[in-house]
Design an enzyme around this catalytic site. Structure first.
Site, PDB file in Angstrom:
ATOM      1  N   GLY A  25       0.789  -1.237   0.000  1.00 11.72           N
ATOM      2  CA  GLY A  25       0.000   0.000   0.000  1.00 11.72           C
ATOM      3  C   GLY A  25       0.818   1.282   0.000  1.00 11.72           C
ATOM      4  O   GLY A  25       0.339   2.318   0.454  1.00 11.72           O
ATOM      5  N   ASN A  35       1.443   3.020  -2.571  1.00 13.97           N
ATOM      6  CA  ASN A  35       0.698   3.954  -3.433  1.00 13.97           C
ATOM      7  C   ASN A  35      -0.525   4.512  -2.713  1.00 13.97           C
ATOM      8  O   ASN A  35      -0.848   5.689  -2.859  1.00 13.97           O
ATOM      9  CB  ASN A  35       0.292   3.282  -4.747  1.00 13.97           C
ATOM     10  N   ASN A  60      -6.156   2.434 -13.042  1.00 15.31           N
ATOM     11  CA  ASN A  60      -5.124   1.572 -12.445  1.00 15.31           C
ATOM     12  C   ASN A  60      -3.743   2.158 -12.717  1.00 15.31           C
ATOM     13  O   ASN A  60      -3.548   2.886 -13.689  1.00 15.31           O
ATOM     14  CB  ASN A  60      -5.212   0.174 -13.083  1.00 15.31           C
ATOM     15  N   HIS A  95       0.283   0.940 -13.295  1.00 17.78           N
ATOM     16  CA  HIS A  95       1.034  -0.273 -13.639  1.00 17.78           C
ATOM     17  C   HIS A  95       2.512   0.077 -13.821  1.00 17.78           C
ATOM     18  O   HIS A  95       2.838   1.048 -14.507  1.00 17.78           O
ATOM     19  CB  HIS A  95       0.463  -0.869 -14.932  1.00 17.78           C
TER      20      HIS A  95
HETATM   21  C1  GRF Z   1       2.826  -0.956  -7.646  1.00 22.11           C
HETATM   22  O1  GRF Z   1       4.068  -1.069  -8.309  1.00 22.11           O
HETATM   23  C2  GRF Z   1       1.702  -0.836  -8.641  1.00 22.11           C
HETATM   24  O2  GRF Z   1       2.067  -0.183  -9.814  1.00 22.11           O
HETATM   25  C3  GRF Z   1       1.386  -2.277  -8.954  1.00 22.11           C
HETATM   26  O3  GRF Z   1       1.528  -2.935  -7.712  1.00 22.11           O
HETATM   27  C4  GRF Z   1       2.478  -2.244  -6.917  1.00 22.11           C
HETATM   28  C5  GRF Z   1       1.833  -1.997  -5.586  1.00 22.11           C
HETATM   29  O4  GRF Z   1       2.721  -1.446  -4.629  1.00 22.11           O
HETATM   30  N1  GRF Z   1       0.089  -2.399  -9.576  1.00 22.11           N
HETATM   31  P1  GRF Z   1       2.161  -0.823  -3.297  1.00 22.11           P
HETATM   32  O5  GRF Z   1       1.267  -1.872  -2.629  1.00 22.11           O
HETATM   33  O6  GRF Z   1       1.379   0.404  -3.648  1.00 22.11           O
HETATM   34  O7  GRF Z   1       3.360  -0.513  -2.451  1.00 22.11           O
END
Ligand code: GRF
Length: 195
Positions: free
Chosen positions: A11, A13, A106, A108
């Site tokens: 998490g 992000n 989303n 990515h």
């Molecule tokens: C991120 O690299 C995102 O782009 C991908 O999964 C990862 C999640 O990381 N879809 P976090 O849980 O936000 O640290």
């Protein structure tokens, strides 16, 4: 603008988005979090921020449709406008997509269409490409196939370890996602005002 976050793991992000709302970069409210993994650290982050969280592994439901319907009800109870997947490791299908056409996005960690799927950072590293990056896109029923909203590229330095590449990618994600979400909110508000 009322936002819902979906996540499955660490998490970082989600944390960047919570911080961006708190410091005014994103002018919206995070109404709720949906998580499919009861062990995910992101649940603690949401609790610390006082965000209402639904933890719902698909195996608690009898079908995918039922699973998405439980989620849909939760989103509707929070009057969500925009669904933001941030490290959510599940496919979303028509039950939710039909409800939020162009309302689910989303992030990515590659320059799509290159390296879709779960291990994109490692795949790009192993392929020894010179450049990779981050893509933000609308969600459709495919795996990382929806219409691209924004991309930022990154040159991979020859001496970088996989860990350094991961760090560099996450740094871009944490800056780019809040910025693009705020742009979408502004577009959405402009359209709303013109109607
Ligand atoms: C991120 O690299 C995102 O782009 C991908 O999964 C990862 C999640 O990381 N879809 P976090 O849980 O936000 O640290």
């Amino acid at each position: 603008m009322k936002l819902a976050l979906f996540a499955s793991g660490n998490g970082s992000n989600v944390q960047a988005l919570i911080d961006a709302v708190n410091n005014g970069t994103i002018k919206g409210t995070i109404q709720c979090l949906v998580c499919d993994n009861p062990k995910a650290y992101v649940i603690e982050r949401a609790q610390a921020a006082g965000i209402d969280t639904l933890v719902i592994p698909p195996n608690r439901c009898s079908s995918r449709v039922e699973w998405e319907n439980v989620i849909l009800e939760f989103l509707q109870s929070h009057q969500v406008d925009l669904v933001i997947l941030a490290g959510f490791m599940r496919i979303i299908s028509s039950t939710l997509l039909n409800h939020y056409p162009k309302g689910i996005i989303n992030i990515h960690p590659s320059l799509l269409p290159a390296f879709p799927g779960r291990n994109s950072i490692q795949d790009a590293y192993d392929a020894k490409v010179e450049k990779t990056g981050v893509t933000i896109h609308y969600v459709d029923e495919g795996i990382d196939t929806g219409e691209i909203i924004a991309q930022e590229s990154l040159n991979i330095q020859a001496e970088w370890s996989l860990e350094l590449l991961e760090e560099a990618i996450h740094k871009i994600e944490h800056r780019l996602y809040p910025k693009v979400i705020q742009q979408l909110i502004e577009e959405f508000n402009m359209k709303g005002n013109m109607e």
